[in-house]
Motif scaffolding. Structure first.
Motif, PDB file in Angstrom:
ATOM      1  N   LEU A 240       1.048  -1.252   0.710  1.00 50.52           N
ATOM      2  CA  LEU A 240       0.528   0.687  -0.090  1.00 50.52           C
ATOM      3  C   LEU A 240       0.822   1.531  -0.326  1.00 50.52           C
ATOM      4  O   LEU A 240       0.295   2.227  -0.350  1.00 50.52           O
ATOM      5  CB  LEU A 240      -1.211  -0.419   1.100  1.00 50.52           C
ATOM      6  N   LYS A 241       2.008   1.149   0.729  1.00 50.69           N
ATOM      7  CA  LYS A 241       2.990   2.164   0.372  1.00 50.69           C
ATOM      8  C   LYS A 241       4.466   1.821   0.190  1.00 50.69           C
ATOM      9  O   LYS A 241       5.039   0.868   1.024  1.00 50.69           O
ATOM     10  CB  LYS A 241       2.161   3.439   1.974  1.00 50.69           C
ATOM     11  N   ALA A 242       5.252   2.393  -0.552  1.00 51.39           N
ATOM     12  CA  ALA A 242       6.428   2.302   0.213  1.00 51.39           C
ATOM     13  C   ALA A 242       6.531   4.033  -0.069  1.00 51.39           C
ATOM     14  O   ALA A 242       6.284   4.768  -0.724  1.00 51.39           O
ATOM     15  CB  ALA A 242       7.130   1.479  -1.819  1.00 51.39           C
ATOM     16  N   THR A 243       8.727   4.051   0.383  1.00 53.63           N
ATOM     17  CA  THR A 243       9.291   5.389   0.254  1.00 53.63           C
ATOM     18  C   THR A 243      10.899   4.655  -0.720  1.00 53.63           C
ATOM     19  O   THR A 243      10.931   3.582  -0.595  1.00 53.63           O
ATOM     20  CB  THR A 243       9.424   5.631   1.736  1.00 53.63           C
ATOM     21  N   ILE A 244      11.343   5.821  -1.141  1.00 55.65           N
ATOM     22  CA  ILE A 244      12.264   5.409  -1.896  1.00 55.65           C
ATOM     23  C   ILE A 244      13.481   6.387  -1.148  1.00 55.65           C
ATOM     24  O   ILE A 244      13.258   7.452  -0.450  1.00 55.65           O
ATOM     25  CB  ILE A 244      12.139   5.778  -3.112  1.00 55.65           C
ATOM     26  N   THR A 245      14.770   6.098  -0.959  1.00 51.01           N
ATOM     27  CA  THR A 245      15.318   6.945  -0.172  1.00 51.01           C
ATOM     28  C   THR A 245      17.213   6.606  -0.622  1.00 51.01           C
ATOM     29  O   THR A 245      17.387   5.468  -1.221  1.00 51.01           O
ATOM     30  CB  THR A 245      16.265   6.063   1.040  1.00 51.01           C
ATOM     31  N   LEU A 246      18.044   7.676  -1.017  1.00 49.68           N
ATOM     32  CA  LEU A 246      18.542   7.707  -2.191  1.00 49.68           C
ATOM     33  C   LEU A 246      19.949   8.006  -1.453  1.00 49.68           C
ATOM     34  O   LEU A 246      20.056   9.154  -0.273  1.00 49.68           O
ATOM     35  CB  LEU A 246      18.932   8.478  -3.227  1.00 49.68           C
ATOM     36  N   THR A 247      21.149   7.138  -0.898  1.00 47.01           N
ATOM     37  CA  THR A 247      22.013   8.102  -0.009  1.00 47.01           C
ATOM     38  C   THR A 247      23.040   7.917  -0.731  1.00 47.01           C
ATOM     39  O   THR A 247      23.730   7.254  -1.399  1.00 47.01           O
ATOM     40  CB  THR A 247      22.232   6.819   1.066  1.00 47.01           C
ATOM     41  N   ASN A 248      23.987   9.163   0.388  1.00 49.18           N
ATOM     42  CA  ASN A 248      25.453   9.497  -0.265  1.00 49.18           C
ATOM     43  C   ASN A 248      25.617   9.857  -1.417  1.00 49.18           C
ATOM     44  O   ASN A 248      26.537   9.934  -2.053  1.00 49.18           O
ATOM     45  CB  ASN A 248      26.200   8.416  -0.263  1.00 49.18           C
ATOM     46  N   LEU A 249      24.516  10.789  -2.185  1.00 48.41           N
ATOM     47  CA  LEU A 249      23.837  11.554  -2.858  1.00 48.41           C
ATOM     48  C   LEU A 249      24.910  12.514  -4.017  1.00 48.41           C
ATOM     49  O   LEU A 249      24.853  12.818  -2.694  1.00 48.41           O
ATOM     50  CB  LEU A 249      22.534  12.120  -3.625  1.00 48.41           C
ATOM     51  N   ALA A 250      26.054  12.123  -4.750  1.00 47.91           N
ATOM     52  CA  ALA A 250      26.201  13.176  -4.652  1.00 47.91           C
ATOM     53  C   ALA A 250      26.804  13.429  -6.684  1.00 47.91           C
ATOM     54  O   ALA A 250      26.611  12.640  -7.524  1.00 47.91           O
ATOM     55  CB  ALA A 250      27.700  13.297  -4.749  1.00 47.91           C
ATOM     56  N   HIS A 251      26.161  14.967  -6.707  1.00 49.23           N
ATOM     57  CA  HIS A 251      26.393  15.410  -8.400  1.00 49.23           C
ATOM     58  C   HIS A 251      26.665  16.846  -8.859  1.00 49.23           C
ATOM     59  O   HIS A 251      26.708  17.846  -7.576  1.00 49.23           O
ATOM     60  CB  HIS A 251      25.177  14.699  -9.063  1.00 49.23           C
ATOM     61  N   GLY A 252      27.428  17.174  -9.790  1.00 47.46           N
ATOM     62  CA  GLY A 252      27.429  17.991 -10.170  1.00 47.46           C
ATOM     63  C   GLY A 252      26.796  19.311 -10.071  1.00 47.46           C
ATOM     64  O   GLY A 252      26.709  20.679 -10.206  1.00 47.46           O
ATOM     65  N   SER A 253      25.460  18.938 -10.696  1.00 51.03           N
ATOM     66  CA  SER A 253      24.288  19.061 -11.051  1.00 51.03           C
ATOM     67  C   SER A 253      23.127  18.409 -11.397  1.00 51.03           C
ATOM     68  O   SER A 253      22.659  17.668 -12.053  1.00 51.03           O
ATOM     69  CB  SER A 253      24.559  20.197 -12.956  1.00 51.03           C
ATOM     70  N   PRO A 254      22.673  18.088  -9.645  1.00 48.36           N
ATOM     71  CA  PRO A 254      21.239  17.720  -9.312  1.00 48.36           C
ATOM     72  C   PRO A 254      20.267  17.721 -10.881  1.00 48.36           C
ATOM     73  O   PRO A 254      19.985  16.740 -10.195  1.00 48.36           O
ATOM     74  CB  PRO A 254      21.177  18.176  -8.606  1.00 48.36           C
ATOM     75  N   HIS A 255      20.396  18.680 -11.788  1.00 52.58           N
ATOM     76  CA  HIS A 255      19.154  18.881 -12.067  1.00 52.58           C
ATOM     77  C   HIS A 255      19.033  18.117 -13.613  1.00 52.58           C
ATOM     78  O   HIS A 255      17.749  17.919 -14.110  1.00 52.58           O
ATOM     79  CB  HIS A 255      19.538  20.686 -12.760  1.00 52.58           C
ATOM     80  N   ASP A 256      20.039  17.320 -13.429  1.00 50.99           N
ATOM     81  CA  ASP A 256      20.557  16.332 -14.606  1.00 50.99           C
ATOM     82  C   ASP A 256      19.946  14.751 -14.513  1.00 50.99           C
ATOM     83  O   ASP A 256      19.838  14.261 -14.692  1.00 50.99           O
ATOM     84  CB  ASP A 256      22.492  15.786 -14.946  1.00 50.99           C
ATOM     85  N   ILE A 257      19.764  14.966 -13.347  1.00 56.13           N
ATOM     86  CA  ILE A 257      19.357  13.474 -12.224  1.00 56.13           C
ATOM     87  C   ILE A 257      17.641  13.353 -12.554  1.00 56.13           C
ATOM     88  O   ILE A 257      16.901  13.986 -11.820  1.00 56.13           O
ATOM     89  CB  ILE A 257      19.411  13.377 -11.073  1.00 56.13           C
ATOM     90  N   ASP A 258      17.496  12.712 -12.674  1.00 54.70           N
ATOM     91  CA  ASP A 258      15.603  11.912 -13.296  1.00 54.70           C
ATOM     92  C   ASP A 258      16.243  10.491 -12.939  1.00 54.70           C
ATOM     93  O   ASP A 258      16.690   9.476 -13.244  1.00 54.70           O
ATOM     94  CB  ASP A 258      16.000  12.310 -14.903  1.00 54.70           C
ATOM     95  N   ALA A 259      15.450  10.164 -12.416  1.00 57.63           N
ATOM     96  CA  ALA A 259      14.826   9.094 -11.054  1.00 57.63           C
ATOM     97  C   ALA A 259      13.957   8.389 -10.705  1.00 57.63           C
ATOM     98  O   ALA A 259      12.545   8.970 -10.524  1.00 57.63           O
ATOM     99  CB  ALA A 259      15.138   8.837  -9.722  1.00 57.63           C
ATOM    100  N   LEU A 260      14.049   7.205 -11.554  1.00 55.52           N
ATOM    101  CA  LEU A 260      12.264   6.698 -12.237  1.00 55.52           C
ATOM    102  C   LEU A 260      12.384   5.397 -11.294  1.00 55.52           C
ATOM    103  O   LEU A 260      13.237   4.031 -11.200  1.00 55.52           O
ATOM    104  CB  LEU A 260      12.433   6.196 -13.616  1.00 55.52           C
TER     105      LEU A 260
END
Length: 109
Positions: free
Chosen positions: A30-50
């Motif tokens: 019925l419910k799920a959460t998503i966690t991204l850890t230690n995320l690093a990027h010079g331009s997070p605008h470029d990150i698309d996550a599905l």
């Protein structure tokens, strides 16, 4: 999934897709959460996550957020019940947010 996913500039991430196996979950989820850890990027605008289910249902939970503000060692949890979203062009900091998607909607290979 404890594996590292490398977010490349102007190319798909590696590995792509990144699979997460879930087992021993009886009934309907019925419910799920998503966690991204230690995320690093010079331009997070470029990150698309599905997120895609085994039945091919999909949920885009991060796209074009954070502008050109570099991030390092950030932990993001995505939860429909959160009260905030990631900023479209401001600095992203660790925390819990609703799925945060800004135009244009990305196309995934």
């Amino acid at each position: 999934n404890g594996g590292v996913v490398v977010i490349n500039d102007n190319a798909i991430a590696y590995p792509y897709p990144s699979s997460i196996g879930i087992s021993n979950v009886p009934g309907t989820v019925l419910k799920a959460t998503i966690t991204l850890t230690n995320l690093a990027h010079g331009s997070p605008h470029d990150i698309d996550a599905l997120l895609v289910s085994p039945a091919q249902q999909s949920a885009l939970f991060m796209a074009h957020a954070g502008g050109q503000n570099s991030i390092t060692n950030v932990t993001l949890t995505f939860d429909d019940g959160a009260s905030t979203v990631l900023p479209q062009s401001g600095q992203i900091i660790s925390g819990t947010n609703k799925p945060s998607v800004y135009a244009p909607v990305p196309v995934f290979p």
